[in-house]
Design an enzyme around this catalytic site. Structure first.
Site, PDB file in Angstrom:
ATOM      1  N   THR A 150       1.062  -0.929  -0.150  1.00  0.00           N
ATOM      2  CA  THR A 150       0.060   0.254   0.016  1.00  0.00           C
ATOM      3  C   THR A 150       0.467   1.555   0.072  1.00  0.00           C
ATOM      4  O   THR A 150       1.897   1.095   0.488  1.00  0.00           O
ATOM      5  CB  THR A 150      -0.679  -0.185   1.160  1.00  0.00           C
ATOM      6  OG1 THR A 150      -1.705  -1.148   1.665  1.00  0.00           O
ATOM      7  CG2 THR A 150      -1.487   1.041   1.558  1.00  0.00           C
ATOM      8  N   ARG A 178     -13.137  -8.086   0.132  1.00  0.00           N
ATOM      9  CA  ARG A 178     -12.684  -7.929   0.957  1.00  0.00           C
ATOM     10  C   ARG A 178     -11.644  -6.891   1.500  1.00  0.00           C
ATOM     11  O   ARG A 178     -11.856  -6.092  -0.012  1.00  0.00           O
ATOM     12  CB  ARG A 178     -11.094  -8.462   0.940  1.00  0.00           C
ATOM     13  CG  ARG A 178     -10.149  -8.543   1.724  1.00  0.00           C
ATOM     14  CD  ARG A 178      -8.939  -8.418   1.703  1.00  0.00           C
ATOM     15  NE  ARG A 178      -8.280  -8.563   2.905  1.00  0.00           N
ATOM     16  CZ  ARG A 178      -7.011  -7.461   2.390  1.00  0.00           C
ATOM     17  NH1 ARG A 178      -6.685  -6.211   1.604  1.00  0.00           N
ATOM     18  NH2 ARG A 178      -6.139  -7.733   3.761  1.00  0.00           N
ATOM     19  N   ASP A 181      -6.420  -3.010   5.902  1.00  0.00           N
ATOM     20  CA  ASP A 181      -6.134  -2.309   7.039  1.00  0.00           C
ATOM     21  C   ASP A 181      -6.437  -0.887   6.319  1.00  0.00           C
ATOM     22  O   ASP A 181      -6.672   0.665   6.641  1.00  0.00           O
ATOM     23  CB  ASP A 181      -5.217  -2.154   7.670  1.00  0.00           C
ATOM     24  CG  ASP A 181      -4.040  -1.562   7.071  1.00  0.00           C
ATOM     25  OD1 ASP A 181      -4.195  -2.813   5.781  1.00  0.00           O
ATOM     26  OD2 ASP A 181      -3.100  -1.512   6.739  1.00  0.00           O
ATOM     27  N   THR A 201       1.546  -0.427   5.659  1.00  0.00           N
ATOM     28  CA  THR A 201       1.561  -1.816   5.078  1.00  0.00           C
ATOM     29  C   THR A 201       1.750  -3.244   5.496  1.00  0.00           C
ATOM     30  O   THR A 201       2.326  -3.546   6.227  1.00  0.00           O
ATOM     31  CB  THR A 201       2.238  -0.271   4.207  1.00  0.00           C
ATOM     32  OG1 THR A 201       1.841  -1.932   2.833  1.00  0.00           O
ATOM     33  CG2 THR A 201       3.967  -1.010   3.928  1.00  0.00           C
ATOM     34  N   GLY A 202       1.558  -4.404   4.934  1.00  0.00           N
ATOM     35  CA  GLY A 202       1.509  -4.987   5.232  1.00  0.00           C
ATOM     36  C   GLY A 202       0.192  -5.943   4.811  1.00  0.00           C
ATOM     37  O   GLY A 202      -0.822  -5.910   4.581  1.00  0.00           O
ATOM     38  N   GLY A 204      -3.514  -6.558   5.761  1.00  0.00           N
ATOM     39  CA  GLY A 204      -4.355  -6.031   6.312  1.00  0.00           C
ATOM     40  C   GLY A 204      -4.857  -6.316   7.916  1.00  0.00           C
ATOM     41  O   GLY A 204      -5.628  -5.640   8.963  1.00  0.00           O
TER      42      GLY A 204
HETATM   43  N1  ASP Z   1      -2.261  -3.525   3.840  1.00  0.00           N
HETATM   44  C1  ASP Z   1      -2.903  -4.011   2.686  1.00  0.00           C
HETATM   45  C2  ASP Z   1      -4.298  -4.659   2.640  1.00  0.00           C
HETATM   46  O1  ASP Z   1      -4.028  -5.907   3.689  1.00  0.00           O
HETATM   47  C3  ASP Z   1      -2.065  -4.485   1.833  1.00  0.00           C
HETATM   48  C4  ASP Z   1      -0.636  -3.978   1.983  1.00  0.00           C
HETATM   49  O2  ASP Z   1      -0.505  -2.941   2.999  1.00  0.00           O
HETATM   50  O3  ASP Z   1       0.484  -4.283   1.237  1.00  0.00           O
HETATM   51  O4  ASP Z   1      -5.066  -4.782   1.965  1.00  0.00           O
END
Ligand code: ASP
Length: 320
Positions: A150, A178, A181, A201-202, A204
């Site tokens: 993200t 879906r 976060d 980011t990560g 969610g």
């Molecule tokens: N946080 C984002 C999600 O879960 C994905 C990401 O940040 O890579 O949709």
């Protein structure tokens, strides 16, 4: 004084454009919208906006959020299809008194009514990536959700106004409908001009379990520096998840306070991020977690940056 911090190398061009605006005394919200829209418009970044990877039904559903640190106004969209810049819709929603978080068809109707640009966001490149992934999944035991990133940003302008924003296509191969976060205030982002802001980011599903962007701002309010707040929040939450659940999803956080000081923390091997301040042109850094769980970072080399660009722009080929 002004400053901006953003997740991932893909934010570089947007942060460069935004820092020119900030130098010329632009408002944090305008600079941020410009920076995020720049990432959304780039077809080579396959996790945000145009060219973003589709969900399991091969549809590109996008999420975005905007928060104003002066008024605490929030605007968020989830699972939006066929609009060029989800961030612009989110920012517009932040000006509404109520109905600030719209998803799916409702968000699209709102965007249509407000004249936002329609665009088919599914590119040929993204279709090839999708088809390759489907093949890999059937041939190897890969996790379907690998492949996300993200763009999240926190911005401070010369008038001490802070804003934060996110934009994403979410997890690759996610289910239709879906949400992660990223569009969720407190988890994907939070900002208060009296303190500072943070963005994540990560994975969610795990980030949301800790409302971690809010937690970082809260820790800064208690007196921690952005680096201390990021380290503390990520390290302790990562440990908590491992203790209770046996594992913790990827998590990388950025933060800036209202003095333009910044910090990052990650639980992965390489997390790239971009910082620009009045004293420093937009610079790419690479962060990693050391053996003690503390985040260290260094400036990315020219070679690393070039390789990143080359791999992103390499022609997409269908795998045999
Ligand atoms: N946080 C984002 C999600 O879960 C994905 C990401 O940040 O890579 O949709």
């Amino acid at each position: 004084m002004y400053g901006m911090i953003a997740t991932w190398r893909m934010a570089l061009e947007g942060v460069e454009a935004a820092s020119e605006l900030l130098k010329a005394d632009a408002d944090a919200g305008d600079a941020l919208e410009k920076a995020i829209a720049c990432v959304e418009d780039c077809e080579f970044y396959k996790s945000v906006g145009y060219g973003g990877l589709p969900n399991e039904e091969m549809e590109v559903e996008l999420d975005a959020a905007f928060m104003d640190g002066n008024t605490l106004d929030i605007g968020c969209v989830g699972a939006v299809k066929d609009f060029a810049n989800p961030i612009r819709i989110a920012r517009q929603l932040s000006k509404e008194e109520v109905n600030n978080f719209l998803v799916g068809r409702g968000a699209e109707k709102y965007a249509q009514r407000h004249g936002f640009e329609r665009k088919n966001m599914l590119t040929e490149r993204a279709k090839i990536h999708y088809q390759n992934r489907v093949k890999e999944l059937s041939q190897q035991q890969l996790k379907p959700y690998t492949g996300h990133d993200t763009v999240g940003m926190v911005c401070l302008d010369a008038n001490a106004h802070m804003c934060a924003a996110t934009s994403t296509s979410g997890l690759f191969m996610k289910r239709s409908g879906r949400l992660g976060d990223s569009p969720v205030i407190g988890s994907g982002l939070y900002v208060d001009s009296q303190v500072g802001g943070a963005s994540a980011t990560g994975l969610g599903e795990d980030v949301m379990k800790g409302c971690i962007s809010y937690e970082i701002v809260r820790l800064m309010k208690e007196g921690k520096t952005p680096q201390e707040a990021c380290d503390w929040a990520v390290r302790s939450f990562d440990a908590e998840l491992r203790k209770r659940r046996g594992q913790a999803g990827d998590m990388s956080l950025i933060a800036m306070n209202n003095q333009g000081e910044w910090g990052v923390a990650t639980n992965i091997d390489t997390f790239s991020f971009v910082v620009a301040t009045a004293q420093q042109p937009a610079t790419v850094y690479l962060a990693k977690r050391d053996a003690q769980g503390k985040t260290t970072y260094e400036k990315a080399s020219k070679e690393w940056i070039e390789e990143y660009v080359q791999t992103r722009k390499a022609p997409a080929k269908l795998k045999e």
